[in-house]
Scaffold this motif. Structure first.
Motif, mmCIF file in Angstrom:
data_model
loop_
_atom_site.group_PDB
_atom_site.id
_atom_site.type_symbol
_atom_site.label_atom_id
_atom_site.label_comp_id
_atom_site.label_asym_id
_atom_site.label_seq_id
_atom_site.Cartn_x
_atom_site.Cartn_y
_atom_site.Cartn_z
ATOM 1 N N ASP A 31 45.413 40.513 39.995
ATOM 2 C CA ASP A 31 44.183 40.022 39.394
ATOM 3 C C ASP A 31 43.184 41.179 39.336
ATOM 4 O O ASP A 31 42.894 41.819 40.355
ATOM 5 C CB ASP A 31 43.633 38.861 40.233
ATOM 6 N N GLU A 32 42.661 41.448 38.159
ATOM 7 C CA GLU A 32 41.776 42.583 37.945
ATOM 8 C C GLU A 32 40.494 42.468 38.769
ATOM 9 O O GLU A 32 39.854 41.425 38.821
ATOM 10 C CB GLU A 32 41.430 42.665 36.459
ATOM 11 N N LEU A 33 40.156 43.579 39.419
ATOM 12 C CA LEU A 33 38.921 43.656 40.203
ATOM 13 C C LEU A 33 37.744 44.061 39.312
ATOM 14 O O LEU A 33 37.940 44.662 38.251
ATOM 15 C CB LEU A 33 39.085 44.681 41.327
ATOM 16 N N LYS A 34 36.526 43.758 39.763
ATOM 17 C CA LYS A 34 35.332 44.209 39.047
ATOM 18 C C LYS A 34 35.272 45.738 39.048
ATOM 19 O O LYS A 34 34.909 46.344 38.042
ATOM 20 C CB LYS A 34 34.065 43.667 39.715
ATOM 21 N N ALA A 35 35.558 46.340 40.185
ATOM 22 C CA ALA A 35 35.475 47.798 40.326
ATOM 23 C C ALA A 35 36.603 48.456 39.540
ATOM 24 O O ALA A 35 37.770 48.318 39.883
ATOM 25 C CB ALA A 35 35.554 48.188 41.796
ATOM 26 N N VAL A 64 44.195 50.497 35.866
ATOM 27 C CA VAL A 64 43.488 49.253 36.159
ATOM 28 C C VAL A 64 43.552 48.977 37.654
ATOM 29 O O VAL A 64 44.606 49.105 38.272
ATOM 30 C CB VAL A 64 44.090 48.073 35.360
ATOM 31 N N ASN A 65 42.439 48.599 38.231
ATOM 32 C CA ASN A 65 42.333 48.294 39.653
ATOM 33 C C ASN A 65 42.567 46.799 39.856
ATOM 34 O O ASN A 65 41.821 45.977 39.313
ATOM 35 C CB ASN A 65 40.931 48.697 40.130
ATOM 36 N N TYR A 66 43.612 46.449 40.604
ATOM 37 C CA TYR A 66 43.999 45.054 40.814
ATOM 38 C C TYR A 66 43.904 44.642 42.276
ATOM 39 O O TYR A 66 44.165 45.447 43.168
ATOM 40 C CB TYR A 66 45.462 44.824 40.407
ATOM 41 N N ALA A 67 43.597 43.372 42.494
ATOM 42 C CA ALA A 67 43.828 42.738 43.789
ATOM 43 C C ALA A 67 45.255 42.226 43.730
ATOM 44 O O ALA A 67 45.680 41.632 42.731
ATOM 45 C CB ALA A 67 42.863 41.583 44.006
ATOM 46 N N ARG A 68 46.016 42.446 44.772
ATOM 47 C CA ARG A 68 47.422 42.025 44.844
ATOM 48 C C ARG A 68 47.482 40.896 45.861
ATOM 49 O O ARG A 68 47.427 41.134 47.063
ATOM 50 C CB ARG A 68 48.259 43.224 45.275
ATOM 51 N N THR A 69 47.597 39.665 45.365
ATOM 52 C CA THR A 69 47.544 38.483 46.217
ATOM 53 C C THR A 69 48.920 37.834 46.311
ATOM 54 O O THR A 69 49.573 37.612 45.287
ATOM 55 C CB THR A 69 46.537 37.452 45.636
#
Length: 148
Positions: A122-126, A134-139
Motif C-alpha cells: 500500500d503506497e505511503l504518503k512519503a 514507489v514507497n510502500y507499506a508492506r502489510t
C-alpha cells in the motif's frame, strides 16, 4: 497447509488499529506519515475490494524455516520465539516475524516447516522511496504453515 493468520481476523480483534491507521491517512497536517489511501482507507470495504481487484499489489513469499529466534529487547521466557529465518527457493534468506491469530499456532513455526506469507503493498504518503521508486507499506494479509 494450515492458515494461522489473516489480517481480517486480527483487525476484528483490534478495531483501534483500523481507526488509528485511517486517521493518520486523513491527517493532512502529517503529509509524510501514513498511507496515501489511493485505493481506499486501510481495511475499508473499498480497500479490501482493491485487493480483490488487484488494484493494490500483493506479494507472496514461500520458503522453509531455517531457524527460529527471539528478536527485540523485551524480557521473555527462555522458550519464546517471535521471528524466523525463511530460506527461499532461490537460496536467499529473509527474516520474518511470526504472525498468528491464536498463540498456540506459534508452535508450528519450527525449522523445516514450509511457510507462505501474503503481503499487500500500500503506497505511503512519503514518496519516493530511498531507491527513487514507489514507497510502500508492506502489510501481512495471510500466513499459512505446512509441517510434516
Amino acid at each position: 497447509m494450515k492458515p494461522v493468520y489473516t489480517l481480517a481476523e486480527a483487525l476484528a480483534k483490534d478495531p483501534s488499529r483500523v481507526a488509528k491507521t485511517q486517521s493518520l491517512t486523513l491527517d493532512s497536517s502529517r503529509p509524510h506519515m501514513g498511507l496515501k489511501g489511493s485505493h481506499g482507507l486501510f481495511a475499508s470495504e473499498a480497500w479490501w475490494e482493491s485487493i480483490e481487484a488487484r488494484r493494490l499489489q500483493t506479494q507472496i513469499v514461500t520458503g522453509s524455516i531455517e531457524r527460529t529466534y527471539f528478536a527485540g529487547q523485551d524480557s521473555r521466557r527462555g522458550d519464546q520465539v517471535n521471528s524466523f529465518t525463511l530460506r527461499l527457493a532461490d537460496g536467499s534468506t529473509v527474516d520474518e516475524s511470526i504472525y498468528t491469530n491464536h498463540k498456540q499456532d506459534t508452535r508450528l513455526f519450527v525449522p523445516g516447516a514450509m511457510v507462505t506469507m501474503v503481503y499487500v503493498l500500500d503506497e505511503l504518503k512519503a514518496q519516493p522511496a530511498v531507491d527513487g521508486g514507489v514507497n510502500y507499506a508492506r502489510t501481512v494479509l495471510e500466513v499459512a504453515v505446512f509441517t510434516q
